[in-house]
Design an enzyme around this catalytic site. Sequence first.
Site, short mmCIF file in Angstrom:
data_model
loop_
_atom_site.label_atom_id
_atom_site.label_comp_id
_atom_site.label_asym_id
_atom_site.label_seq_id
_atom_site.Cartn_x
_atom_site.Cartn_y
_atom_site.Cartn_z
N ASP A 98 0.85 -1.18 0.00
CA ASP A 98 0.00 0.00 0.00
C ASP A 98 0.90 1.24 0.00
OD1 ASP A 98 -2.37 1.57 0.36
OD2 ASP A 98 -3.26 -0.11 1.44
N ASP A 200 -2.89 4.66 -2.54
CA ASP A 200 -3.91 5.25 -1.68
C ASP A 200 -4.33 6.65 -2.17
OD1 ASP A 200 -5.20 4.91 1.08
OD2 ASP A 200 -4.20 6.84 1.36
N GLU A 242 -6.42 4.05 -6.01
CA GLU A 242 -7.72 4.27 -5.35
C GLU A 242 -8.23 5.63 -5.82
OE1 GLU A 242 -9.72 4.61 -0.89
OE2 GLU A 242 -7.78 5.49 -1.31
N HIS A 315 -11.29 -2.62 3.29
CA HIS A 315 -11.17 -2.25 4.71
C HIS A 315 -11.89 -0.97 5.07
CE1 HIS A 315 -8.34 0.20 2.59
NE2 HIS A 315 -8.12 0.92 3.68
N ASP A 316 -12.43 -0.26 4.10
CA ASP A 316 -13.16 0.99 4.37
C ASP A 316 -14.67 0.82 4.22
OD1 ASP A 316 -10.77 2.47 4.66
OD2 ASP A 316 -10.66 2.87 2.50
C1 GLC Z 1 -7.79 5.59 1.82
C2 GLC Z 1 -7.69 4.36 2.69
C3 GLC Z 1 -8.29 4.67 4.03
C4 GLC Z 1 -7.52 5.81 4.65
C5 GLC Z 1 -7.45 7.02 3.71
C6 GLC Z 1 -6.38 7.97 4.16
O1 GLC Z 1 -9.10 5.91 1.54
O2 GLC Z 1 -8.27 3.27 2.06
O3 GLC Z 1 -8.31 3.57 4.89
O4 GLC Z 1 -8.12 6.21 5.85
O5 GLC Z 1 -7.12 6.65 2.40
O6 GLC Z 1 -5.11 7.44 3.95
#
Ligand code: GLC
Length: 543
Positions: A98, A200, A242, A315-316
């Site tokens: 990540d 991310d 993402e 995970h979110d």
């Molecule tokens: C992304 C991650 C999340 C995190 C955010 C800030 O959305 O998936 O878990 O809190 O970025 O890094």
Amino acid sequence: MEQKWWHDSVVYQIYPRSFCDSNGDGIGDLNGIRSKLDYLSELGIDVIWLSPVYQSPMDDNGYDISDYQAIAPEFGTMEDMDALLAEARERGIRIVMDLVVNHTSDEHDWFQKACESKDSPYRDYYVWRDAQPDGSAPSDLGSIFGGSAWEWHEPTGQYYLHLFSKKQPDLNWENPKVHEEVHTMMNWWIDKGIGGFRLDVIDLIGKEIDKGITGNGPRLHPLLKQMNRATFGDKDLLTVGETWEATPDIAKLYSAEEREELSMVFQFEHITLTWRDGDKWQPEELDLKAFKQVLTKWQLELKETGWNSLFWNNHDLPRAVSKYGDDGQYRIKSAKMLATVLHCMKGTPYIYQGEEIGMTNVQFDRLEQYQDIESLNFYKVKTEAGVSHDEMMHALAENGRDNARTPMQWSAAPHAGFTTGQPWIEVNPNYIDVNTEQDMASNESVYHYYKELIALRKQNKVIVYGEFTPVLEQHDKVFAYLRHDDSTRILVVANFSGESVTVDLSQFEGFDIETLVSNGDMNTSKLSELDLQPYDAAVLKLI
Ligand code: GLC
Ligand code: CA
């Protein structure tokens, strides 16, 4: 389209804190993951996406990194990481790291030095602005975790930007030194033999904050091209961004091969359909027709250019079976149905830990049970703005991130076999009935069904590269589509409802039907009146 190793791969996401604890401190760790590699290899996955394991004060469970080249002590050591990479490699499993580079932790050395003075050589690694004449923040930009995106730094008399928590200051991607540092760090990981990066919130790095632009800023794609050239471009790695605001056209900018940016992106259009006005704290019922339309659109638009990633949860997000299936009476059946629909589309499927045994949302009834910074911040923000406690608890139960973060359920032993100590977050009480030990022992389990689907993709090129054509497009309960190439036709039929429905598939009469995978016993002898039981799903080969 040039074929890539990640086209027919299946990725498994591990959230380390919640996966497996090897030393009884209640926190999942790298050696815990090592102990489960045989389990993963047996499942048949090719890639692990490892959520952050770097050194971090854990304000956001590791998405706040204080040293990109060190492992958080609660997760283990760099030796453990090297061993994990080697042992995964022995099993043909690659590890995707990540990459969190929109921001660091405020405890990162760069930020600490940036805070020393306005003339610090590290000052420009971050985004600083003067206060407005009345002392207020430079703009009214809000943080994604609630409150202002600006934090006052008293000692140097300026505000710094944090799009997430105030312990996650944004890096300044207008500074070439930041590019160099990040590229060097990425190459250091690449040299260790990793399988790629999950980037991310990458769509935020091209931001132009003074113009109020955060997502999809004008410098985003040039920055990614530059990163590609300086790091993974010639390395045959999997890279997935993402990108919350991606449309199909934007996704093509990232993932068209000739643009030399990323392998693919995570798009969230199907996910946010159940968020009223884009607000996850106002959950809505799923409109299946809209859901089908969105997924179909992505399948069709990326058919020649770019590549899709396929996922129901991470995970979110809430657990797939709770959100899109039925986590009560039809838990097993509907978890299999969802898997069928996902794994037969065109793209790279992602499985989030526990999805392969049909793990469900947790239903905490007290606020104190939640651990997630986003949930806790928004409880405060929303209740202060007048939302009732009950309404907010309902929203957290529906969409809170801790649903995905309760410990992986390995067995019916205390704490689901996740730890011998006290878990950092409560275990879902349903672990007695929902756990891998039980699932591995039963041929009827969700786990075995996932195994079958993963194997099916490997055996059928048409699932990887075939065309996608929607079927029964206007149906509001059934999702059906065809995957086809010159030699093979596969029909996927799935009942997304808890009711029996009869559909007319007479357009396929005349074909012999071979059932490749199915979660029930669909009788396919009369296609003009095909009866589907609740959550029935099947993959049918038309010969
Ligand atoms: C992304 C991650 C999340 C995190 C955010 C800030 O959305 O998936 O878990 O809190 O970025 O890094
Ligand atoms: Ca541990």
